[in-house]
Design a protein around this motif. Sequence first.
Motif, short mmCIF file in Angstrom:
data_model
loop_
_atom_site.label_atom_id
_atom_site.label_comp_id
_atom_site.label_asym_id
_atom_site.label_seq_id
_atom_site.Cartn_x
_atom_site.Cartn_y
_atom_site.Cartn_z
N SER A 128 27.30 46.57 34.29
CA SER A 128 26.84 46.66 35.69
C SER A 128 25.65 47.60 35.81
N ALA A 129 25.67 48.69 35.06
CA ALA A 129 24.55 49.64 35.10
C ALA A 129 23.27 49.00 34.60
N ALA A 130 23.38 48.01 33.71
CA ALA A 130 22.20 47.30 33.19
C ALA A 130 21.77 46.16 34.10
N GLY A 131 22.47 45.98 35.23
CA GLY A 131 22.12 44.92 36.16
C GLY A 131 22.73 43.57 35.85
N LEU A 132 23.73 43.55 34.96
CA LEU A 132 24.37 42.29 34.61
C LEU A 132 25.60 42.04 35.48
N GLU A 133 25.82 40.79 35.82
CA GLU A 133 27.05 40.41 36.53
C GLU A 133 28.17 40.26 35.50
N VAL A 134 29.35 40.78 35.83
CA VAL A 134 30.47 40.76 34.90
C VAL A 134 31.52 39.76 35.39
N VAL A 135 31.86 38.79 34.55
CA VAL A 135 32.89 37.80 34.86
C VAL A 135 34.16 38.21 34.13
N ALA A 136 35.24 38.42 34.86
CA ALA A 136 36.51 38.84 34.27
C ALA A 136 37.28 37.63 33.78
N LEU A 137 37.71 37.68 32.51
CA LEU A 137 38.50 36.60 31.92
C LEU A 137 39.88 37.14 31.54
N PRO A 138 40.94 36.37 31.81
CA PRO A 138 42.30 36.89 31.58
C PRO A 138 42.67 36.97 30.11
N VAL A 139 43.65 37.83 29.85
CA VAL A 139 44.18 38.07 28.51
C VAL A 139 45.68 37.83 28.55
N ASP A 140 46.23 37.20 27.49
CA ASP A 140 47.68 37.08 27.38
C ASP A 140 48.13 37.61 26.01
N GLY A 141 49.30 37.23 25.58
CA GLY A 141 49.83 37.75 24.32
C GLY A 141 49.05 37.34 23.10
N ASP A 142 48.18 36.33 23.20
CA ASP A 142 47.34 35.90 22.08
C ASP A 142 45.89 36.34 22.26
N GLY A 143 45.66 37.28 23.15
CA GLY A 143 44.31 37.78 23.36
C GLY A 143 43.57 37.05 24.47
N LEU A 144 42.24 37.11 24.41
CA LEU A 144 41.42 36.47 25.43
C LEU A 144 41.70 34.96 25.49
#
Length: 459
Positions: free
Chosen positions: A205-221
Amino acid sequence: MDLHLDLADAAGRSLRVRLEDALREAIRSGRLPSGTRLPPTRSLCVELGVSRGVVVDAYAQLAAEGYLHTRRGGGTTVAAMVALNHAPLAGATPTPLVRHDMSPFRPALSRFPRTAWSSALTRVLRTVPDERLAYPDPAGVPELRITLAAYLGRVRGVRADPEQIVVTNGLRQGIDLLWAALAANGARRIAAEDPGWRGIGETASAAGLEVVALPVDGDGLIAERLEHEDVDAVAIAPAHQYPTGAVLSPPRRAALLAWAQQRDALIVEDDYDAEYRYDRQPIGSLQGLAPERVVYGGSASKTLAPAVRLGWLALPRHLVQPIADRQRVCGGMPAPLGQLALADLIERGELDRHLRRQRRRYHRQRDELLAAITAKLPEVTVHGAAAGLYVVLHLPDGLSERAVLNAARSRGIALEGIGTDYPAVVVGYANLTDAAVEPAVAALAASITQAEAAQRPSG
């Protein structure tokens, strides 16, 4: 030394309790600062005119509570994690007193290899030519880049020439430099694990990039979610995801690499504590499978100590110069003497020896923590791989994670939450001595009981 302890008689309070209270108050008030070496038990008992057993028991109790640190052959000192109750600087946020250090972010600070590090610095200072004391190469000193390329190839399967290594002031600064370089080259959106290390989102965010959140479960991303997102890069901790403790499964590793190849995108691999796996050998790095698609990031913060302030990126070749140039402009290059000392430490095998000792110690501490949790917190479930410096405790259904964290912090427990709809706490064990594990878990159990009582309907 004269500790000036007041053991004035008080009805119903034993001499041992009075000594504990006096020492505790001296530490809290700042009269005995962190790192102060206390007198041996034999000396203090003579000074106070009490039996040695009283002093031994008082030291043991305060060590269990986290106020003191005892080391065989090294005496007893005031623990470094204890925050003082003196007046803070104007405008500063007071630091809460920590009695039980269950932070998942810190290695065993008392086990830092001081002698080996001091010897490495001494050798560097004795042999480094005068001209090497000038401003360093913004990508890092050649000795450390060469040593890291060989070391990371040996222990993590990283495929990088020394020229592809950039040394930074810790991993966070390295990631910050990376995002800035990508943004300058036209990147606009990146994906990050949710939940995940907040440093990724903050620096992006500080670099001006939009961050898309992706979910994690027991096997990772959940890698298939990337098919529906237009992002230029994805940041991931595949060997041991923070905070869930998940390890990215082989099918998802393959899917992630295929996605990066098809989309001409970048994977940013945070390999922050992969050296600590206790049930099997850790899986190799993603970078070793696709060196031109993956940026590999690591640091000395978990292997040695955060104070070393050394991190590194193994980069695709086209990113090396932009990031080195940005580090030169920002002026944040790590000190060359520290870089040379780390190179010396690795070359002489001291880092390998230190890590072997730490793995044995952390494995034992993890087992002791799990045994105490089983005995005192049967209602919680433990999740995550047998790795790293922490375990994840999933709380009983309906219990507020925030309520547990607040209750724990009021009892002087340093730990973290996950911040998802499924409440859990992240409990570190690296800075818990053997004697401190049971009192710390008992305090955590009391915190959960307190949070449950606060949520219970009145009447």
